[in-house]
Design a protein around this motif. Structure first.
Motif, mmCIF file in Angstrom:
data_model
loop_
_atom_site.group_PDB
_atom_site.id
_atom_site.type_symbol
_atom_site.label_atom_id
_atom_site.label_comp_id
_atom_site.label_asym_id
_atom_site.label_seq_id
_atom_site.Cartn_x
_atom_site.Cartn_y
_atom_site.Cartn_z
ATOM 1 N N ASP A 64 54.307 35.169 41.721
ATOM 2 C CA ASP A 64 54.060 33.857 42.316
ATOM 3 C C ASP A 64 52.576 33.488 42.171
ATOM 4 O OD1 ASP A 64 55.384 31.909 44.710
ATOM 5 O OD2 ASP A 64 53.205 32.134 44.783
ATOM 6 N N ILE A 65 51.705 34.429 42.505
ATOM 7 C CA ILE A 65 50.267 34.160 42.435
ATOM 8 C C ILE A 65 49.809 34.050 40.987
ATOM 9 C CG2 ILE A 65 47.984 35.105 42.987
ATOM 10 C CD1 ILE A 65 49.362 36.440 45.432
ATOM 11 N N THR A 66 50.351 34.880 40.118
ATOM 12 C CA THR A 66 49.997 34.817 38.695
ATOM 13 C C THR A 66 50.281 33.431 38.135
ATOM 14 O OG1 THR A 66 50.403 37.179 38.377
ATOM 15 C CG2 THR A 66 50.478 35.783 36.425
ATOM 16 N N THR A 67 51.404 32.848 38.493
ATOM 17 C CA THR A 67 51.753 31.498 38.026
ATOM 18 C C THR A 67 50.731 30.476 38.510
ATOM 19 O OG1 THR A 67 54.113 32.027 37.974
ATOM 20 C CG2 THR A 67 53.512 29.694 38.093
ATOM 21 N N GLN A 68 50.325 30.578 39.772
ATOM 22 C CA GLN A 68 49.348 29.641 40.312
ATOM 23 C C GLN A 68 48.000 29.772 39.611
ATOM 24 O OE1 GLN A 68 49.272 29.086 44.688
ATOM 25 N NE2 GLN A 68 50.901 30.642 44.778
ATOM 26 N N ILE A 69 47.591 31.010 39.330
ATOM 27 C CA ILE A 69 46.289 31.226 38.704
ATOM 28 C C ILE A 69 46.287 30.760 37.251
ATOM 29 C CG2 ILE A 69 44.648 33.001 37.963
ATOM 30 C CD1 ILE A 69 45.380 34.560 40.478
ATOM 31 N N ARG A 70 47.371 31.006 36.539
ATOM 32 C CA ARG A 70 47.427 30.557 35.145
ATOM 33 C C ARG A 70 47.274 29.049 35.045
ATOM 34 N NH1 ARG A 70 52.026 34.843 33.358
ATOM 35 N NH2 ARG A 70 50.619 36.397 32.437
ATOM 36 N N ALA A 71 47.729 28.345 36.050
ATOM 37 C CA ALA A 71 47.594 26.886 36.049
ATOM 38 C C ALA A 71 46.147 26.438 36.197
ATOM 39 C CB ALA A 71 48.447 26.286 37.172
ATOM 40 N N LEU A 72 45.275 27.323 36.676
ATOM 41 C CA LEU A 72 43.866 26.966 36.844
ATOM 42 C C LEU A 72 43.138 26.890 35.505
ATOM 43 C CD1 LEU A 72 42.870 29.246 39.870
ATOM 44 C CD2 LEU A 72 43.629 26.870 39.923
ATOM 45 N N SER A 73 43.569 27.699 34.534
ATOM 46 C CA SER A 73 42.940 27.741 33.211
ATOM 47 C C SER A 73 41.441 28.035 33.305
ATOM 48 C CB SER A 73 43.175 26.419 32.454
ATOM 49 O OG SER A 73 44.552 26.205 32.264
ATOM 50 N N ARG A 74 41.082 28.990 34.134
ATOM 51 C CA ARG A 74 39.682 29.397 34.265
ATOM 52 C C ARG A 74 39.645 30.825 34.795
ATOM 53 N NH1 ARG A 74 36.876 25.941 39.003
ATOM 54 N NH2 ARG A 74 35.173 27.365 38.500
ATOM 55 N N PRO A 75 38.519 31.519 34.628
ATOM 56 C CA PRO A 75 38.429 32.881 35.162
ATOM 57 C C PRO A 75 38.482 32.881 36.676
ATOM 58 C CG PRO A 75 36.293 32.143 34.367
ATOM 59 C CD PRO A 75 37.288 31.115 33.931
ATOM 60 N N VAL A 76 38.875 34.017 37.246
ATOM 61 C CA VAL A 76 39.010 34.124 38.700
ATOM 62 C C VAL A 76 38.450 35.456 39.182
ATOM 63 C CG1 VAL A 76 41.045 32.625 38.808
ATOM 64 C CG2 VAL A 76 41.340 35.108 38.553
ATOM 65 N N VAL A 77 38.125 35.497 40.454
ATOM 66 C CA VAL A 77 37.851 36.728 41.183
ATOM 67 C C VAL A 77 38.877 36.815 42.295
ATOM 68 C CG1 VAL A 77 36.227 37.966 42.669
ATOM 69 C CG2 VAL A 77 35.390 36.770 40.636
ATOM 70 N N LEU A 78 39.616 37.917 42.347
ATOM 71 C CA LEU A 78 40.663 38.101 43.348
ATOM 72 C C LEU A 78 40.113 38.817 44.564
ATOM 73 C CD1 LEU A 78 43.530 39.393 41.002
ATOM 74 C CD2 LEU A 78 43.041 37.028 41.671
ATOM 75 N N ILE A 79 40.437 38.306 45.741
ATOM 76 C CA ILE A 79 40.030 38.924 47.001
ATOM 77 C C ILE A 79 41.292 39.147 47.825
ATOM 78 C CG2 ILE A 79 38.616 38.702 49.079
ATOM 79 C CD1 ILE A 79 36.819 36.774 47.512
ATOM 80 N N GLY A 80 41.695 40.408 47.967
ATOM 81 C CA GLY A 80 42.932 40.727 48.665
ATOM 82 C C GLY A 80 42.687 41.581 49.891
ATOM 83 N N HIS A 81 43.364 41.259 50.985
ATOM 84 C CA HIS A 81 43.212 41.990 52.239
ATOM 85 C C HIS A 81 44.456 42.804 52.555
ATOM 86 C CE1 HIS A 81 43.903 42.004 56.762
ATOM 87 N NE2 HIS A 81 42.904 42.837 56.588
ATOM 88 N N SER A 82 44.278 44.099 52.850
ATOM 89 C CA SER A 82 45.355 44.973 53.320
ATOM 90 C C SER A 82 46.503 44.985 52.309
ATOM 91 C CB SER A 82 45.795 44.526 54.716
ATOM 92 O OG SER A 82 46.601 45.489 55.332
ATOM 93 N N MET A 83 47.692 44.527 52.685
ATOM 94 C CA MET A 83 48.784 44.426 51.723
ATOM 95 C C MET A 83 48.419 43.488 50.588
ATOM 96 S SD MET A 83 52.801 43.377 52.330
ATOM 97 C CE MET A 83 52.498 41.627 52.579
ATOM 98 N N GLY A 84 47.603 42.491 50.871
ATOM 99 C CA GLY A 84 47.144 41.576 49.832
ATOM 100 C C GLY A 84 46.317 42.266 48.770
#
Length: 393
Positions: A64-84
């Motif tokens: 689900d998140i991969t699909t949202q990020i691909r739509a950005l068409s730009r590099p990202v930094v992921l910040i995940g908490h606990s299970m995230g």
């Protein structure tokens, strides 16, 4: 997204168990302009998507998140908490070079915690029990006020009671790829609250840090399992440091910069443990520092000084590294004394066996160094020769 920085990595925030996108509000505020246009996801079944039906899985969340990020068409930094943090790891591997950095905040190991059934019954029972959920958050935090606790509690109140146990089983059982080293090779920052009794230093050092090539590790004072809510300014400082380092490389590189910092040293700071420091030292190690009037000599004295020093820092980020033969050069930024910022350089000299034989630490500015020295002397009174430290008038 901010159109003035088309190649600047966008921040993607991934919440944890029984939380939602709103859990990041305080951290986003402290990050200011740097978080402009950030993507704060709500996982299916939680937050604003609490009504999304199952089945739920870590792979579904990651897709689900991969699909949202691909739509950005730009590099990202992921910040995940606990299970995230588990989900962020899976996303990082799926997106590969689009992910320029990975921040794991009080992470649950991707392989899972593997708590026994008896311990998990308590998490299953949280479903539909607002009072129990608030008690859990209170017990795993250090610095939540009543308003913050209630805001977190209201996020959990949205979650369907029957889904709560499913989500708990997801982080407890983990993902099969968590049993082997991560295939994500970019920069990794691991942050824990020093009062967190769930994502403990031991859990992270055994289940998280060994999976990455050279992770940076930071520990936040007066914080438990929700340091981004309990100490958002300190988290923003740590995150800001790694972002600055990443962004210096984005314009000219197609792949993320891979840090190669000495893992034992940075891990010892993350754990704030005398044993962790001792593992890195030769028996005859010598410590020289701008906060010491004379050298500390020998493994017992040096580990005592370094362990106490690490506990004065409210946050610590290693920002740059260089290596020449048996020497490592580390630049760092810290906060102490209620937010006072200091910077410095550490030079580590190793013997051929890889043990540290000499440490040189240079703090700046002078006022901060003198205050730090005096605080060290105060905390080590009766343990270490007081003539090593500056004594304020």
């Amino acid at each position: 997204m901010n159109p003035t920085h088309p190649t600047r990595p966008a921040l993607v925030f991934i919440h944890g168990f029984l939380d939602g996108a709103a859990v990041w509000d305080d951290l986003v505020q402290h990050l200011g302009e740097r978080a402009s246009g950030a993507l704060r996801v709500d996982l299916p079944g939680m937050g604003a998507r609490a009504a999304d039906p199952g089945p739920y899985s870590l792979d579904r969340f990651a897709a689900d998140i991969t699909t949202q990020i691909r739509a950005l068409s730009r590099p990202v930094v992921l910040i995940g908490h606990s299970m995230g943090a588990q989900i962020a790891e899976l996303v990082a591997v799926r997106l590969n070079e689009q992910v320029r950095g990975l921040v794991l905040l009080t992470p649950v190991p991707l392989r899972g915690t593997r708590l026994p059934a008896g311990a998990m019954r308590g998490f299953h029972a949280l479903g539909g029990d607002p009072a129990a959920q608030r008690d859990l958050r209170r017990n795993l935090s250090v610095n939540l006020d009543d308003g913050q606790l209630e805001r977190l509690g209201q996020l959990g109140d949205r979650v369907d009671a029957n889904a709560t146990g499913t989500f708990a089983d997801l982080w407890n059982e983990g993902h099969p790829t968590g049993a082997s080293p991560s295939r994500y090779l970019g920069p990794v920052l691991i942050i824990r609250g020093d009062g967190d009794t769930f994502s403990t230093a031991e859990l992270i050092s055994v289940g998280v840090t060994p999976r990455f090539r050279a992770p940076h590790v930071a520990s936040i004072e007066r914080a438990g399992h929700w340091p981004h809510v309990e100490q958002p300014a300190a988290i923003a400082h740590s995150v800001g440091s790694i972002l600055a380092n990443i962004e210096r490389n984005v314009a000219g590189l197609n792949a993320p910069d891979v840090p190669v910092s000495p893992q034992g040293w940075t891990r010892a700071f993350g754990q704030k443990s005398a044993d962790a420091f001792a593992e890195t030292f030769s028996p005859d190690v010598m410590l020289e520092a701008s906060v010491l009037a004379k050298p500390a000599v020998g493994i017992d004295q040096v580990k005592t000084v370094m362990t106490t020093a690490s506990r004065i820092y409210e946050s610590l980020s290693f920002t740059h590294e260089a290596h020449s033969g048996l020497r490592d050069y580390l630049e760092w930024e810290v906060q102490a004394f209620g937010g006072e910022q200091m910077r410095g350089i550490t030079v580590l000299t190793k013997n051929p066996q890889g043990k540290i034989v000499h440490v040189a630490i240079h703090h700046r500015p002078l006022g901060g160094a003198l205050r730090f020295s005096a605080e060290l002397g105060h905390r080590l009174q009766g343990e270490v020769d007081p003539s090593l430290f500056y004594r304020s008038a």
